[in-house]
Design a protein around this motif. Structure first.
Motif: not given
Lengths: 240, 343
Positions: B217, B220-221, B224, B228, B230-238
């Protein structure tokens, strides 16, 4: 629990030298769909990006579930229960559909029951489960972006133009998916240019102009007042 | 929930030309090896040069892999990466010198234990240095490329000077552990034991990195986030924490590369990292920003080409890698396998 899930008070947001949001006051009720409408370039996307935290509000106050989140970073806002679908869909094109979905399940493994429901609604995602997301068509990418935000239960969905550029048959699928989310009791703040979709989904509406909310009220009232639509959104009767 | 309209979606098969174009970067290494064989003529010389080139390539890859992820994840241009190579080499070689009784013994076990201890010391030291470097030097200049170049070059110079303060201004000569010295003969070619070890080590590291990036995982982070953030952060990952982790891991890998390069050359200098950065940047650029696979292929191309050209036409060796970079960028301006588009 309060009837309001999200409240923006006097939000000002700048992007570089441009003063985009000029005092946005918006209340999003808990449960149901709030449509954020307005002409192109009035600040709808910037409002959503400010809510999720991609742009930082210069002044003003943002409350989510009664908590002040004005200075809270994006990941914490997402973990507090916000789901975001950006206008460009934000698909990780080098990752497979499966990997995109795995990433969307932040708190643990994908829930199989939930996934089955999503894949039943969006069969192409099952077909291309192990394909790179970059190879999907525009409609399939949009399905993935909506499916991704549905991978876990969220309290508030921020969705930016999910029907943009899609064929009518795909639009009806999107509307169906959002309607089901609404039935589950989710709160949705939806930016949409397609007024027919807005009428079909919206419970309440807010209209933006020049970086401010210029009208807010029940969607039914807006849908029934052609003069208001013409005056505030530049919609002519042909758009209906 | 209503199902999407019934249709028979399919992804069209790539034509032979499209498939060949996609696989072309993967073919470059075997093609270069074949061209090397045809140009050199002597099988034994070709074999020696090929193993040497692969070993050099693997070491450059180890140094470059962290940098390409840092580039891709946070759009940070870190010229200070060379300092981690030098510090890693000095710490690791100091550990080896301190373990003289182990390195001088003719026991493979003791020799390998000494090298592993040196590697561990180097990676720990450069990981900590990387953490401090990110906090003090890189963090204040996120998003400002010119400032990044200036402050990271400044950081590199300061660290090089500190190395001279601690270890003295002169280069340090040393010899490899007993069982890693010398060569063996295979098909008439002399193959240095250490070079073969470096090839195996590099391959193991590459496979491990790929497994981590593809199967976990956190991998993957990272992948990703390179595409992008910004989108990784919008999913909740720091993403900031992920980036710090990658920066620290990249610094530790640079330290590992420094030890391996030091053992390869049997001499270390404070400026060795700075010198290697030219090759490291070439590898990151031709591989494509953010691509570990691209960096791997690029590093092998650089190592092999330098060895072949140095044998065939020594005067051209210095420009061979610049020529390679020019040719690849004319063919693919974003590099061979870009994950993020160059801005």
């Amino acid at each position: 629990m309060s009837d309001t899930i999200l409240e923006l008070s006097g939000i000002h947001t700048d992007i570089a030298q441009y003063h985009i949001l000029q005092g946005v006051d918006l209340v999003v009720p808990r449960g149901g769909v709030t449509m954020l409408l307005g002409r192109n370039g009035v600040g709808k996307t910037t409002t959503l990006r400010t809510i999720i935290g991609h742009w930082q509000a210069k002044t003003g106050n943002l409350r989510f579930n009664g908590e002040d989140i004005t200075a809270t970073p994006t990941p914490s806002r997402a973990r507090a229960g916000m789901g975001f679908v950006p206008e460009d869909m934000g698909i990780f094109s080098d990752l497979t559909v499966e990997e995109n979905m795995i990433l969307a399940a932040v708190s643990g493994p994908l829930d199989s029951v939930r996934m089955e429901r999503i894949l039943t609604a969006f069969p192409p995602l099952r077909t291309f489960w192990r394909s790179e997301a970059g190879n999907l068509s525009g409609g399939q990418k949009q399905m993935l972006s909506i499916a991704r935000v549905m991978a876990e239960e969220r309290q508030l969905y921020l969705i930016d133009e999910p029907t943009k550029g899609l064929a009518p048959a795909i639009i009806s699928t999107m509307v169906g998916a959002l309607r089901d989310l609404k039935k589950e009791g989710a709160s949705i703040l939806l930016v949409e240019q397609n007024f027919a979709v807005a009428k079909a989904l919206g419970d309440t509406a807010a209209i933006m102009d020049d970086g401010r909310i210029v009208w807010a009220g029940p969607m039914a009232e807006l849908a029934g007042d052609a003069g208001l639509q013409e005056r505030l959104m530049g919609l002519s009767m042909e758009a209906h | 929930m209503a199902a999407a309209p019934d249709h028979a979606p399919k992804i069209s098969r790539l034509s032979a030309g499209q498939s060949a174009a996609k696989a072309m970067p993967l073919l470059l290494v075997p093609v270069l090896v074949l061209l090397g064989y045809l140009s050199i003529g002597s099988t034994s010389s070709w074999l020696t040069l090929t193993v040497s080139g692969l070993a050099m390539g693997m070491m450059i890859f180890i140094m470059a892999s962290g940098l390409t992820l840092v580039f891709g994840l946070m759009d940070v241009i870190n010229f200070g990466h060379g300092a981690f190579i030098s510090v890693g080499a000095y710490v690791g070689i100091s550990a080896l010198i301190a373990l003289e009784t182990w390195t001088g013994a003719s026991s493979l076990l003791l020799n390998v234990a000494a090298v592993l201890a040196a590697v561990a010391a180097a990676m720990c030291a450069t990981a900590m240095l990387g953490w401090g470097f990110e906090r003090v030097i890189v963090r204040p200049v996120y998003g400002a490329h010119l400032k990044q170049i200036l402050v990271t070059v400044g950081g590199l110079i300061v660290i090089e000077q500190l190395i001279q303060v601690v270890w003295g201004p002169d280069e340090i000569f040393f010899t490899r552990p007993e069982t890693l010295k010398g060569a063996f003969t295979f098909a008439g070619a002399a193959i240095e034991k250490y070079r073969l070890l470096a090839v195996v080590f590099g391959l193991v590291l590459f496979v491990t990195m790929r497994l981590v990036l593809k199967r976990t995982k956190i991998g993957l982070i990272v992948r990703a986030g390179v595409q992008n953030g910004e989108m990784v952060q919008a999913l909740g990952y720091k993403l900031r924490l992920v980036f710090i982790g990658v920066f620290i891991a990249g610094s530790a890998l640079a330290g590992l590369g420094g030890v391996m390069w030091g053992l390869y050359q049997e001499v270390i200098t404070a400026g060795m990292g700075e010198q290697m950065m030219i090759l490291v940047f070439i590898v990151v650029i031709i591989g494509g920003l953010g691509s570990v696979e691209g960096a791997f292929i690029g590093a092998l191309l650089v190592g092999l080409l330098q060895n072949y050209v140095a044998f065939l036409e020594p005067k051209l060796a210095l420009i061979s890698n610049i020529a390679l970079m020019t040719a690849i960028l004319m063919w693919r301006p974003q590099g061979m396998m870009p994950v993020v588009k160059a801005k």
